[in-house]
Design a protein around this motif. Structure first.
Motif, PDB file in Angstrom:
ATOM      1  N   THR A   1     -13.372  -2.524   6.471  1.00 35.78           N
ATOM      2  CA  THR A   1     -12.548  -3.255   7.546  1.00 35.78           C
ATOM      3  C   THR A   1     -11.211  -2.564   7.469  1.00 35.78           C
ATOM      4  OG1 THR A   1     -11.844  -4.831   6.010  1.00 35.78           O
ATOM      5  CG2 THR A   1     -13.932  -4.818   7.037  1.00 35.78           C
ATOM      6  N   ALA A   2      -9.912  -2.739   8.483  1.00 34.95           N
ATOM      7  CA  ALA A   2      -8.727  -2.240   8.521  1.00 34.95           C
ATOM      8  C   ALA A   2      -8.221  -2.846   6.837  1.00 34.95           C
ATOM      9  CB  ALA A   2      -7.966  -3.160   9.339  1.00 34.95           C
ATOM     10  N   HIS A   3      -9.101  -4.077   6.528  1.00 37.62           N
ATOM     11  CA  HIS A   3      -8.132  -4.459   5.067  1.00 37.62           C
ATOM     12  C   HIS A   3      -9.105  -4.050   3.690  1.00 37.62           C
ATOM     13  CE1 HIS A   3      -5.655  -6.477   8.313  1.00 37.62           C
ATOM     14  NE2 HIS A   3      -4.688  -6.747   7.166  1.00 37.62           N
ATOM     15  N   ASP A   4      -9.878  -3.370   3.995  1.00 39.64           N
ATOM     16  CA  ASP A   4     -11.018  -2.662   2.597  1.00 39.64           C
ATOM     17  C   ASP A   4     -11.683  -1.901   3.023  1.00 39.64           C
ATOM     18  OD1 ASP A   4     -13.162  -2.831   0.561  1.00 39.64           O
ATOM     19  OD2 ASP A   4     -13.923  -5.160   0.910  1.00 39.64           O
TER      20      ASP A   4
ATOM     21  N   MET B   1       1.016  -1.102  -0.009  1.00 41.46           N
ATOM     22  CA  MET B   1      -0.033   0.133   0.076  1.00 41.46           C
ATOM     23  C   MET B   1       1.047   1.005  -0.199  1.00 41.46           C
ATOM     24  SD  MET B   1      -3.041   0.917  -0.015  1.00 41.46           S
ATOM     25  CE  MET B   1      -4.172   0.156  -0.013  1.00 41.46           C
ATOM     26  N   THR B   2       0.446   2.351  -0.889  1.00 46.04           N
ATOM     27  CA  THR B   2       1.500   3.252  -1.090  1.00 46.04           C
ATOM     28  C   THR B   2       0.154   4.649  -1.134  1.00 46.04           C
ATOM     29  OG1 THR B   2       1.234   3.713  -3.779  1.00 46.04           O
ATOM     30  CG2 THR B   2       3.372   2.404  -2.336  1.00 46.04           C
ATOM     31  N   VAL B   3       1.088   5.779  -0.579  1.00 46.23           N
ATOM     32  CA  VAL B   3      -0.275   6.587  -1.268  1.00 46.23           C
ATOM     33  C   VAL B   3      -0.773   7.340  -2.417  1.00 46.23           C
ATOM     34  CG1 VAL B   3       0.381   8.987  -0.686  1.00 46.23           C
ATOM     35  CG2 VAL B   3       1.115   8.010   0.923  1.00 46.23           C
ATOM     36  N   ASP B   4       0.098   6.887  -3.394  1.00 44.70           N
ATOM     37  CA  ASP B   4      -0.521   7.279  -4.789  1.00 44.70           C
ATOM     38  C   ASP B   4      -1.373   5.806  -5.014  1.00 44.70           C
ATOM     39  OD1 ASP B   4       1.581   8.772  -5.758  1.00 44.70           O
ATOM     40  OD2 ASP B   4       2.801   7.810  -6.071  1.00 44.70           O
ATOM     41  N   LEU B   5      -0.889   4.730  -4.926  1.00 41.86           N
ATOM     42  CA  LEU B   5      -2.312   3.544  -4.481  1.00 41.86           C
ATOM     43  C   LEU B   5      -3.596   4.384  -3.945  1.00 41.86           C
ATOM     44  CD1 LEU B   5      -3.259   1.180  -6.133  1.00 41.86           C
ATOM     45  CD2 LEU B   5      -2.157  -0.328  -4.092  1.00 41.86           C
ATOM     46  N   LEU B   6      -3.981   5.157  -2.874  1.00 42.05           N
ATOM     47  CA  LEU B   6      -4.805   5.226  -1.849  1.00 42.05           C
ATOM     48  C   LEU B   6      -5.389   6.157  -2.514  1.00 42.05           C
ATOM     49  CD1 LEU B   6      -5.147   4.796   0.880  1.00 42.05           C
ATOM     50  CD2 LEU B   6      -3.654   7.015   1.656  1.00 42.05           C
ATOM     51  N   TRP B   7      -4.400   6.741  -3.142  1.00 39.28           N
ATOM     52  CA  TRP B   7      -5.507   8.221  -3.936  1.00 39.28           C
ATOM     53  C   TRP B   7      -5.890   7.306  -5.508  1.00 39.28           C
ATOM     54  CZ3 TRP B   7      -7.818  12.095  -2.654  1.00 39.28           C
ATOM     55  CH2 TRP B   7      -7.081  12.977  -1.269  1.00 39.28           C
TER      56      TRP B   7
ATOM     57  N   ARG C   1      -0.380  -6.369  -1.098  1.00 37.65           N
ATOM     58  CA  ARG C   1       0.128  -7.041  -0.124  1.00 37.65           C
ATOM     59  C   ARG C   1      -0.309  -6.159   1.502  1.00 37.65           C
ATOM     60  NH1 ARG C   1       5.893  -8.401  -0.077  1.00 37.65           N
ATOM     61  NH2 ARG C   1       5.245 -10.142   1.848  1.00 37.65           N
ATOM     62  N   MET C   2      -1.223  -6.664   2.316  1.00 36.29           N
ATOM     63  CA  MET C   2      -0.909  -5.661   3.333  1.00 36.29           C
ATOM     64  C   MET C   2      -0.958  -6.803   4.422  1.00 36.29           C
ATOM     65  SD  MET C   2      -4.601  -3.100   3.348  1.00 36.29           S
ATOM     66  CE  MET C   2      -5.283  -4.389   1.506  1.00 36.29           C
ATOM     67  N   GLY C   3      -0.087  -6.409   5.679  1.00 35.56           N
ATOM     68  CA  GLY C   3       0.553  -7.071   6.695  1.00 35.56           C
ATOM     69  C   GLY C   3      -1.318  -7.751   7.699  1.00 35.56           C
TER      70      GLY C   3
ATOM     71  N   HIS D   1      -2.527   1.266   6.947  1.00 34.62           N
ATOM     72  CA  HIS D   1      -1.429  -0.712   5.833  1.00 34.62           C
ATOM     73  C   HIS D   1      -1.214   0.984   4.959  1.00 34.62           C
ATOM     74  CE1 HIS D   1      -3.508  -3.931   7.427  1.00 34.62           C
ATOM     75  NE2 HIS D   1      -4.654  -3.233   7.601  1.00 34.62           N
ATOM     76  N   VAL D   2      -0.885   2.361   4.655  1.00 33.89           N
ATOM     77  CA  VAL D   2       0.046   2.899   4.376  1.00 33.89           C
ATOM     78  C   VAL D   2       1.406   3.140   5.032  1.00 33.89           C
ATOM     79  CG1 VAL D   2       0.806   5.150   3.771  1.00 33.89           C
ATOM     80  CG2 VAL D   2      -1.160   3.965   2.987  1.00 33.89           C
TER      81      VAL D   2
END
Length: 686
Positions: free
Chosen positions: A378-381, A9-15, A416-418, A474-475
């Motif tokens: 959720t924390a992952h979704d 997870m990155t900031v670019d992907l988040l946006w 991939r998220m922890g 996750h970022v």
């Protein structure tokens, strides 16, 4: 576009991820409509359009492609979908948010009516021919033509001065409309005629956070119950009342106070299907300002309204809107529970509550014709919309939920998220305190990891298994930090006693809880005790400043304080000043020592740890002078500090490019003070 299997997870992907709005069901429950927002880092803005989803199967299809189309609601007849937007018509763009209509099978959206003062929120009448609107109007004017002339004059106004004598005049990041008050209007869909239902009545709606949950229209369309402010904006912490508007065939509507009690705050009215009962939320503010909302019930039709609280035995706080079950035997609502939020069914007969749709965190729901549709993260979704059948006989949910969209599926597929884990530690007073731990991807317990506290705001919130767009766990974890958020004393969702425990002693119990979590984590071999960091926003920023002033030097390597409260005397410039004495135990002019005992600035002699201070100039909840004073104090004492200040942001950093800067500065500051990270050059002069 799908991510690669090794992506983090990155900031670019988040946006790049799309953000889903509240779904609204069609009358037969076969379809749902929602707004979908697509941010753009390149354009530095977000656009939202409406999508139609099938609860029976089939692919989602786009309905509109506007810039800010939002709040879609099916009409009770299913003929129309109403939504709010600012659009361009015949080369002229709307100056105010307006109400538009579009058929569910597509075509061009049309303006429902021109409302010169704009539309904040709305609700359909049961006949599908009328719509109730919330709009800020000039109360001394009569008729929409006069409102239109005044609105045009205000647009031509060259002066920028704002003058008021109201106690409630700002909210979050805006001055409330000058000389205007929120009224309830009625729109005739066929003719486009708009009528102000509160015109000349002396009544006004509450001035903060309007939504369709503030009103309820009787099934026969003859009466509307709405939340009103008896003090008309003259009290900074008003206790709301309920008013009833009786619509007459001829003449002006008749408005009366339906329920007002100086000791109680009322909200969220909802008529039963037969119109004989009114459910609403009631909070006994005279008993304690932290008293939760409780479900109340009143029988309608008598000379005097008799009401009673019916959920006093349920130690959770229901949220508006309330939904009646189809047989009238129960109410559906949202309520937090230990770091999660579910849809609950509250049965009227035995006054018991049970979960019918579990979180994560259910953000919103709609129920109609035996179908329940939810938006859950959720924390992952980041959020999914699901449909499931409701069964009255079973008094709950039948069958598993079925996802009816997959907007972010491709982007998340290879991510991939922890893992995220829920833990409990013994905190202040020996109470169990919840701790959420988010691990880096590929976490190896044989290695050493830095610890990053992300301390939540509020303080009366209780986030846990939820997706956070601005402080994404996750970022943070993808940068190699074991990321932790503690639901300290004062957090919601753990019962009233736990929430109220910090009243009049802010900082004390919360610090013990956070430190208990840190001590527990340090007992694990995979935490590097030389690489501890604490960050927080709003009340979490307050806690970071409090920790800096009260903990020994070196306990944490560095702090990050976003929009943090620093000086409770200076905080009187905020938009929520009416609650200060209730929370702190005194007005500052009555007991300055009491206030200072809970204010970080009064303990500034204890500051020692490097701090990044972040603030937005348009923040009226925690004015930016708080961040500037904290930063100046650190610099005056020779403590390593950096200021990140946004002239065009508020309590939250919302613009895509500014968010990217926020995250970059955040991580640069941590690396700069992390002995286990690669060296980062000082940012001076950048």
């Amino acid at each position: 576009m799908a991510t690669s299997p090794s992506s983090r997870m990155t900031v670019d992907l988040l946006w790049q991820l799309q953000r889903l709005g509240a779904p609204s069901l069609s009358p037969d429950g076969a379809q749902a409509v929602c707004a979908v927002t697509q941010p753009s880092m390149e354009d530095n803005l977000s656009r939202s359009g409406l999508w139609l989803l099938s609860t029976l199967g089939g692919q989602p299809r786009p309905l509109t492609q506007g810039e800010k189309d939002s709040q879609p609601q099916f009409s009770p007849t299913g003929e129309w979908i109403a939504f709010t937007a600012r659009r361009e018509r015949q080369g002229v763009k709307d100056t105010q948010t307006q109400l538009y209509l579009i058929a569910p099978d597509g075509g061009e959206a049309r303006l429902a009516a021109e409302v010169p003062t704009g539309v904040e929120a709305f609700q359909w009448f049961a006949d599908g021919q009328r719509i109730a609107l919330i709009s800020w109007v000039w109360p001394h004017l009569r008729g929409q033509a006069a409102q239109k002339r005044q609105a045009a004059q205000m647009r031509e106004r060259k002066e920028t001065a704002f003058a008021t004598e109201d106690a409630v005049y700002r909210h979050w990041d805006d001055n409330l409309p000058q000389d205007r008050v929120p009224h309830l209007l009625m729109l005739d869909v066929r003719t486009g005629r708009v009528t102000d239902l509160l015109e000349g009545s002396g009544f006004e709606l509450g001035r903060r956070d309007h939504s369709a949950a503030d009103l309820s229209i009787s099934p026969d369309g003859r009466r509307i119950v709405c939340v009103v402010d008896p003090q008309c904006g003259q009290h900074p912490a008003p206790r709301m009342a309920l008013a009833e508007i009786e619509l007459t065939r001829r003449g002006s509507p008749r408005v009366r106070t339906l329920l007002q009690d100086k000791d109680w705050d009322f909200s969220g009215p909802r008529h039963s299907a037969d119109g004989r009962q009114l459910a609403f939320l009631a909070s006994h503010q005279a008993q304690r300002h932290t008293m939760p909302n409780q479900i109340a019930l009143a029988a309608l039709g008598g000379q005097r309204l008799r009401w009673q609280v019916i959920s006093e035995g349920w130690d959770r706080e229901p949220k508006a809107p309330l939904h009646w079950s189809e047989d009238g035997s129960a109410l559906l609502c949202l309520a937090e529970d230990r770091g999660r939020q579910h849809v609950w069914r509250f049965d009227l007969a035995d006054r018991s509550a049970r979960v019918v749709a579990e979180g994560g965190t259910v953000q919103t729901f709609d129920a109609r014709f035996g179908t329940l549709v939810t938006l859950t993260d959720t924390a992952h979704d980041p959020g999914r919309i699901e449909a499931r059948p409701l069964t009255e006989a079973g008094q709950g949910v039948a069958g598993a939920p079925r996802r009816i969209e997959n907007f972010n599926g491709a982007l998340l597929a290879g991510l991939r998220m922890g893992k995220t884990e829920e833990h409990w530690v013994k905190g202040a007073r020996g109470d169990a305190v919840q701790v959420w731990v988010h691990y880096p991807p590929g976490f190896d317990p044989r290695r050493k990891y830095p610890l990053l506290h992300t301390i939540h705001g509020g303080p009366h919130t209780g986030p846990g298994d939820t997706w956070h767009w601005r402080w994404n766990y996750h970022v943070f974890a993808a940068q190699g930090y074991v990321t932790v958020n503690v639901n300290y004393h004062g957090s919601s969702g753990f019962g009233h006693a736990f929430l109220d425990a910090i009243t009049h002693q802010w900082g004390a119990l919360e610090l013990q809880d956070i430190e208990a979590a840190t001590d527990w984590l340090l007992r694990n071999p995979w935490i590097d005790r030389k690489r501890l960091f604490a960050t927080g926003g709003s009340y979490g920023g307050y806690m970071v400043a409090w920790m800096n002033a009260h903990l020994r030097k070196g306990r944490y390597r560095a702090y990050i304080c976003h929009a943090g409260c620093y000086d409770w005397t200076g905080m009187f410039a905020d938009d929520a000043y009416g609650w200060h004495a209730q929370e702190l135990g005194a007005w500052y002019w009555d007991d300055i020592d009491k206030v200072h005992s809970q204010s970080p600035h009064a303990h500034a002699h204890g500051l020692s740890t490097p701090t990044l201070v972040i603030h937005g100039a348009k923040d009226y909840r925690v004015p930016d002078a708080q961040g500037l004073a904290y930063y100046n104090t650190l610099k005056a004492q020779g403590i390593d500090a950096r200021l990140l200040w946004f002239p065009d942001e508020n309590h939250w950093i919302l613009k895509p490019r500014n968010s990217a800067v926020w995250y970059r500065e955040f991580f640069d500051w941590l690396r700069r003070h992390d002995p286990g990270a690669r060296p980062v050059k000082s940012a001076k002069g950048r």
